[in-house]
Design a protein around this motif. Structure first.
Motif, PDB file in Angstrom:
ATOM      1  N   LEU A 126       0.813  -1.218   0.000  1.00  0.00           N
ATOM      2  CA  LEU A 126       0.000   0.000   0.000  1.00  0.00           C
ATOM      3  C   LEU A 126       0.849   1.273   0.000  1.00  0.00           C
ATOM      4  N   PRO A 127       1.796   1.450   0.916  1.00  0.00           N
ATOM      5  CA  PRO A 127       2.623   2.658   0.852  1.00  0.00           C
ATOM      6  C   PRO A 127       3.624   2.629  -0.304  1.00  0.00           C
ATOM      7  N   ALA A 128       3.943   1.423  -0.781  1.00  0.00           N
ATOM      8  CA  ALA A 128       4.943   1.299  -1.849  1.00  0.00           C
ATOM      9  C   ALA A 128       4.438   1.838  -3.182  1.00  0.00           C
ATOM     10  N   VAL A 129       3.122   2.017  -3.315  1.00  0.00           N
ATOM     11  CA  VAL A 129       2.579   2.507  -4.584  1.00  0.00           C
ATOM     12  C   VAL A 129       3.039   3.935  -4.877  1.00  0.00           C
ATOM     13  N   PHE A 130       3.513   4.635  -3.852  1.00  0.00           N
ATOM     14  CA  PHE A 130       3.955   6.016  -4.044  1.00  0.00           C
ATOM     15  C   PHE A 130       5.426   6.095  -4.470  1.00  0.00           C
ATOM     16  N   ILE A 131       6.054   4.927  -4.605  1.00  0.00           N
ATOM     17  CA  ILE A 131       7.445   4.850  -5.054  1.00  0.00           C
ATOM     18  C   ILE A 131       7.459   4.213  -6.442  1.00  0.00           C
ATOM     19  N   PRO A 132       8.199   4.768  -7.402  1.00  0.00           N
ATOM     20  CA  PRO A 132       8.249   4.163  -8.738  1.00  0.00           C
ATOM     21  C   PRO A 132       8.634   2.683  -8.678  1.00  0.00           C
ATOM     22  N   GLN A 133       7.783   1.834  -9.226  1.00  0.00           N
ATOM     23  CA  GLN A 133       7.979   0.382  -9.241  1.00  0.00           C
ATOM     24  C   GLN A 133       8.041  -0.216  -7.837  1.00  0.00           C
ATOM     25  N   GLY A 134       7.604   0.556  -6.851  1.00  0.00           N
ATOM     26  CA  GLY A 134       7.691   0.111  -5.464  1.00  0.00           C
ATOM     27  C   GLY A 134       6.892  -1.143  -5.176  1.00  0.00           C
ATOM     28  N   ALA A 135       5.648  -1.198  -5.662  1.00  0.00           N
ATOM     29  CA  ALA A 135       4.806  -2.359  -5.406  1.00  0.00           C
ATOM     30  C   ALA A 135       5.407  -3.618  -6.014  1.00  0.00           C
ATOM     31  N   ASN A 136       6.038  -3.472  -7.171  1.00  0.00           N
ATOM     32  CA  ASN A 136       6.641  -4.627  -7.833  1.00  0.00           C
ATOM     33  C   ASN A 136       7.877  -5.112  -7.085  1.00  0.00           C
ATOM     34  N   LYS A 137       8.607  -4.171  -6.483  1.00  0.00           N
ATOM     35  CA  LYS A 137       9.777  -4.558  -5.687  1.00  0.00           C
ATOM     36  C   LYS A 137       9.341  -5.312  -4.432  1.00  0.00           C
ATOM     37  N   VAL A 138       8.227  -4.900  -3.846  1.00  0.00           N
ATOM     38  CA  VAL A 138       7.693  -5.625  -2.692  1.00  0.00           C
ATOM     39  C   VAL A 138       7.262  -7.024  -3.126  1.00  0.00           C
ATOM     40  N   GLY A 139       6.607  -7.099  -4.290  1.00  0.00           N
ATOM     41  CA  GLY A 139       6.173  -8.391  -4.810  1.00  0.00           C
ATOM     42  C   GLY A 139       7.340  -9.324  -5.071  1.00  0.00           C
ATOM     43  N   ARG A 140       8.435  -8.775  -5.597  1.00  0.00           N
ATOM     44  CA  ARG A 140       9.608  -9.598  -5.855  1.00  0.00           C
ATOM     45  C   ARG A 140      10.228 -10.092  -4.548  1.00  0.00           C
TER      46      ARG A 140
END
Length: 241
Positions: free
Chosen positions: A25-39
């Motif tokens: 949720l907070p990672a969406v404000f970082i470029p490609q953040g959500a994908n880095k969390v997913g990885r």
């Protein structure tokens, strides 16, 4: 013992899925953040599979991974490759059926991570969805992963290769990177239990988007993948089916 090990893995998966969603949720404000969390989540589950279940993997052809973003065109036999491809290749988005977005936490995380969701029943409109969303992901610097057969296939079987990957390759000027694997020998389709062993992943040389028209590109990709599948499929497994 195998059942206990798998139960521990599933517990880690379920608990970490909730934690992962909270972190996304907070990672969406970082470029490609959500994908880095997913990885990071995928790597945790791969660690669990390796160290608890005993399911490892080896990669052949890693030197064939190009520098520029490309379309990963992979065989699909289990849920394992949806994790491992994230560790093997640079940051990517998947092409998946929209119904997955309805799964609590996991599906919500997929949507937040900009997974390309398509409606399989939409026909030509599904292709339009694929191209529209895919172009947007390319502009964001993502690789795109697609399973051209559209679903998981049992070991030793070949599905119909759809040309969606080739359409994206031509439109986006992105090369295709074919991938063969034998994950289904250890983690069968819809199976609860995963078996210990070593999965083989083979990465082919990129197929240039200029190598032919859409059907020719897809045929080149299909032929390479299926030729490799014949080489890495465990004959002992097939004899026990």
């Amino acid at each position: 013992m195998l059942i206990i090990k798998n139960l521990i893995h599933w517990l880690i998966l379920l608990v970490s899925a909730i934690i992962m969603f909270v972190c996304v949720l907070p990672a969406v404000f970082i470029p490609q953040g959500a994908n880095k969390v997913g990885r990071a989540w995928a790597r945790l589950l791969l660690w669990s599979l390796k160290n608890i279940v005993g399911l490892k993997y080896e990669v052949h052809g890693a030197e064939n991974i190009p520098q520029n973003p490309a379309i990963i065109c992979s065989k699909h036999q289990s849920g394992w490759e949806t994790l491992a491809l994230q560790e093997i290749f640079p940051l990517q988005v998947y092409v998946a059926k929209k119904e997955l977005f309805l799964i609590p936490f996991f599906g919500w995380g997929l949507k937040i991570a900009k997974t390309i969701g398509i409606d399989r029943k939409a026909g030509a409109q599904a292709t339009a969805q694929l191209l529209q969303q895919g172009l947007a992901r390319k502009k964001e610097g993502f690789w795109i992963t697609i399973f051209p057969e559209g679903t998981r296939m049992p070991v030793g079987e070949r599905g119909k290769y759809k040309i969606g990957a080739a359409k994206m390759a031509k439109m986006f000027e992105m090369d295709l990177v074919p991938v063969a694997l034998n994950s289904g020998e250890f983690w069968a389709k819809n199976a609860f239990l995963k078996r210990a062993g070593t999965i083989t992943v083979v990465i082919g040389k990129p197929i240039s988007h200029t190598a032919g028209d859409e059907r020719e590109l897809m045929k080149l990709c299909e032929n390479w993948i299926e030729e490799q599948q014949d080489k890495i499929t465990n004959p002992i497994y097939l004899s026990q089916k």
